[in-house]
Design an enzyme around this catalytic site. Structure first.
Site, PDB file in Angstrom:
ATOM      1  N   SER A 130      -7.800   3.941   8.977  1.00 27.46           N
ATOM      2  CA  SER A 130      -8.458   3.897   7.729  1.00 27.46           C
ATOM      3  C   SER A 130      -7.856   2.819   6.582  1.00 27.46           C
ATOM      4  O   SER A 130      -8.444   1.978   6.217  1.00 27.46           O
ATOM      5  CB  SER A 130      -8.518   5.128   7.088  1.00 27.46           C
ATOM      6  N   ASP A 176     -15.454   2.934   7.000  1.00 30.33           N
ATOM      7  CA  ASP A 176     -14.094   3.643   6.731  1.00 30.33           C
ATOM      8  C   ASP A 176     -14.655   4.640   5.617  1.00 30.33           C
ATOM      9  O   ASP A 176     -14.283   5.924   5.501  1.00 30.33           O
ATOM     10  CB  ASP A 176     -12.802   2.888   6.389  1.00 30.33           C
ATOM     11  N   ARG A 223     -14.282  13.108   6.663  1.00 33.02           N
ATOM     12  CA  ARG A 223     -12.981  13.833   6.800  1.00 33.02           C
ATOM     13  C   ARG A 223     -12.656  14.473   5.618  1.00 33.02           C
ATOM     14  O   ARG A 223     -11.959  15.649   5.782  1.00 33.02           O
ATOM     15  CB  ARG A 223     -11.838  12.706   7.049  1.00 33.02           C
ATOM     16  N   HIS A 254       0.934  -1.198   0.009  1.00 31.54           N
ATOM     17  CA  HIS A 254      -0.010   0.179   0.019  1.00 31.54           C
ATOM     18  C   HIS A 254       0.680   1.289  -0.040  1.00 31.54           C
ATOM     19  O   HIS A 254       1.655   1.374   0.800  1.00 31.54           O
ATOM     20  CB  HIS A 254      -0.938  -0.068   1.344  1.00 31.54           C
ATOM     21  N   LYS A 283      -8.980  -1.380   5.664  1.00 31.19           N
ATOM     22  CA  LYS A 283      -8.947  -2.026   4.231  1.00 31.19           C
ATOM     23  C   LYS A 283      -8.062  -3.040   4.078  1.00 31.19           C
ATOM     24  O   LYS A 283      -8.480  -4.272   3.415  1.00 31.19           O
ATOM     25  CB  LYS A 283      -9.017  -0.988   3.444  1.00 31.19           C
TER      26      LYS A 283
HETATM   27  N1  URA Z   1      -5.809   6.483   2.519  1.00 30.33           N
HETATM   28  C1  URA Z   1      -6.881   6.147   3.049  1.00 30.33           C
HETATM   29  O1  URA Z   1      -7.481   4.853   2.683  1.00 30.33           O
HETATM   30  N2  URA Z   1      -7.389   6.529   4.226  1.00 30.33           N
HETATM   31  C2  URA Z   1      -6.753   7.790   4.568  1.00 30.33           C
HETATM   32  O2  URA Z   1      -6.991   8.232   5.675  1.00 30.33           O
HETATM   33  C3  URA Z   1      -5.627   8.367   3.823  1.00 30.33           C
HETATM   34  C4  URA Z   1      -5.250   7.864   2.731  1.00 30.33           C
END
Ligand code: URA
Length: 448
Positions: free
Chosen positions: A183, A161, A168, A82, A187
């Site tokens: 967050s 999320d 946000r 990621h 995932k």
């Molecule tokens: N990417 C995400 O998936 N969540 C965040 O809060 C920031 C970047």
């Protein structure tokens, strides 16, 4: 406990218990807590932070708000990467098939571009026919068959999320380390991984512009992964200038295919191989990073990585001829203009945010989640900090839909490119390696 009491406690610097976080997110999911109260709480977290137990509880609550990818039937180690995002970051596209060709299952789940950063899904969708919206069942079947899928976050993964992130985004509370960590990891942990490699970007084009914040973000995410038995390692990589030459959508696919063919810009290759080596070591298919790099080089040189990418393109409905003749298959911009240096000197900076915003203005990125993108437009960056220029040297190529767009992008590139005297300080491309054991500074700086 009322939600107002919880907001007040956080506002005053206190902590919510794990049970309170779980209960709050369950009530939010059920529609019993209004967005304005969660927004207020997010702002309180932005200023007051969260302790480890709170971050863990929020991550778990968001993870458990949806379904998870069931890859338990796959014998191979399951590892994803990621990136926290940047300009020109196309690394996922060559990386996933390279690592899969070395025997690791890679369920690569990526996002769309938002703000100045590009998104892997938008880039992939510039391949005619390519489908990124696979169901969880389709994804599991494809990973079992090909060792790799390149997909978007489905609506079923961590829906809490998704809602909180939208809030946000609209309330200036994205840049809070506990919220970013929960967050991302809610995932990633929903993918049923045995290992995860994080690419945490630092510099002017990254979420985290300061090194100490990037390290704190990496350590927070690593702790969340490790506590759930997912071996997690992070590399800090430079985002003080765009990565590679191509910035846009279709052009980044062409550059990714060049990497799979053993070419491509040196910085894209280095970040891809560095992350890939970590993935193979985390997966246990290589003893150390040196052996892992040798596996990755073999996968590229033998053509196995490109063939794996071709199989993924076919499986996801895309035109496989993109692997052989990208320019003939990918959308091309009608206007292609070379930008030239206005004066002689040495490149001091190539400012990534300005370039990212110029691509959005060209139509290649989005300002709202529901916007579409123009796959053909973009900017090719031909210069690097430290490079000497004569007046009139080509510094960029603007790919635009019309003359007005090209003119705007040329002006923006002029702002992004700083020409001065003397060699600027060079930044390390891959500066730190972070594990549960600590932070290791890697040798550098690396001249690009
Ligand atoms: N990417 C995400 O998936 N969540 C965040 O809060 C920031 C970047």
């Amino acid at each position: 406990m009322s939600v107002v009491d919880l907001i007040e406690r956080k506002r005053n610097g206190g902590a919510l218990t794990p049970a309170e976080w779980r209960d709050l997110m369950a009530r939010y999911g059920a529609g019993d807590v209004p967005d304005y109260q969660l927004s207020a709480l997010a702002m309180a977290v932005y200023f007051r932070g969260m302790d480890d137990a709170e971050i863990e509880a929020l991550t778990t609550a968001m993870l458990e708000s949806g379904r998870t990818l069931d890859l338990a039937g796959i014998a191979a180690p399951r590892v994803d990467k990621h990136s926290t995002g940047g300009v020109g970051d196309k690394v996922s596209i060559p990386l996933a098939p390279m690592v899969a060709a070395c025997g690791v299952a890679v369920p690569m789940m990526s996002g769309r571009g938002l703000g100045h950063t590009g998104g892997t899904l938008d880039k992939l969708e510039s391949i005619p026919g390519f489908r990124t919206r696979l169901t969880l069942e389709e994804t599991a079947a494809q990973v079992a068959r090909l060792g790799c899928a390149l997909i978007g976050q489905t609506a079923e993964i961590a829906p809490a999320d998704r809602r909180l992130y939208a809030l946000r985004d609209a309330t200036a509370t994205v840049e809070a380390i506990p919220l970013i960590s929960a967050s991302i990891m809610s995932k990633k942990l929903a993918e049923g991984l045995t290992g995860l490699v994080l690419d945490v970007k630092t510099g002017a084009g990254a979420f985290m512009t300061r090194l100490e914040d990037a390290i704190r973000l990496a350590r927070t995410m690593i702790a969340l992964g490790e506590r759930r038995g997912c071996r997690t390692v992070a590399l800090l990589t430079d985002m003080d200038q765009p990565l590679g030459v191509a910035c846009g959508n279709a052009v980044e696919i062409a550059e990714s295919i060049a990497v799979l063919r053993g070419g491509g810009p040196a910085d894209v290759r280095e970040v891809t191989f560095a992350l890939g080596a970590e993935m193979l070591v985390v997966a246990g298919v290589a003893r150390d990073r040196e052996e892992a790099r040798a596996h990755l080089h073999r996968a590229v040189e033998s053509g196995a990585a490109l063939e794996r990418f071709r199989a993924v393109v076919v499986a996801q409905g895309g035109d496989p001829r993109v692997c052989d003749a990208p320019e003939a298959v990918l959308p091309q911009a009608p206007i292609r203009e070379i930008v030239r240096a206005e004066r002689a000197g040495v490149v001091q900076r190539v400012e990534p945010r300005t370039i990212g915003r110029a691509i959005v203005a060209l139509g290649g990125g989005r300002t709202r989640v529901e916007d579409g993108v123009d796959a053909a437009v973009g900017i090719l960056v031909h210069v690097r900090p430290g490079q000497a220029l004569a007046a009139g040297d080509p510094v960029a190529t603007v790919l635009a839909r019309d003359a007005a767009g090209a003119a705007e992008a040329r002006t923006a590139f002029g702002r992004a490119l700083v020409i001065g005297e003397g060699i600027p300080p060079m930044r390390s491309l891959v500066s730190h390696r972070i594990t549960g054991q600590g932070v290791e500074e890697l040798p550098g700086p690396v001249q690009r």
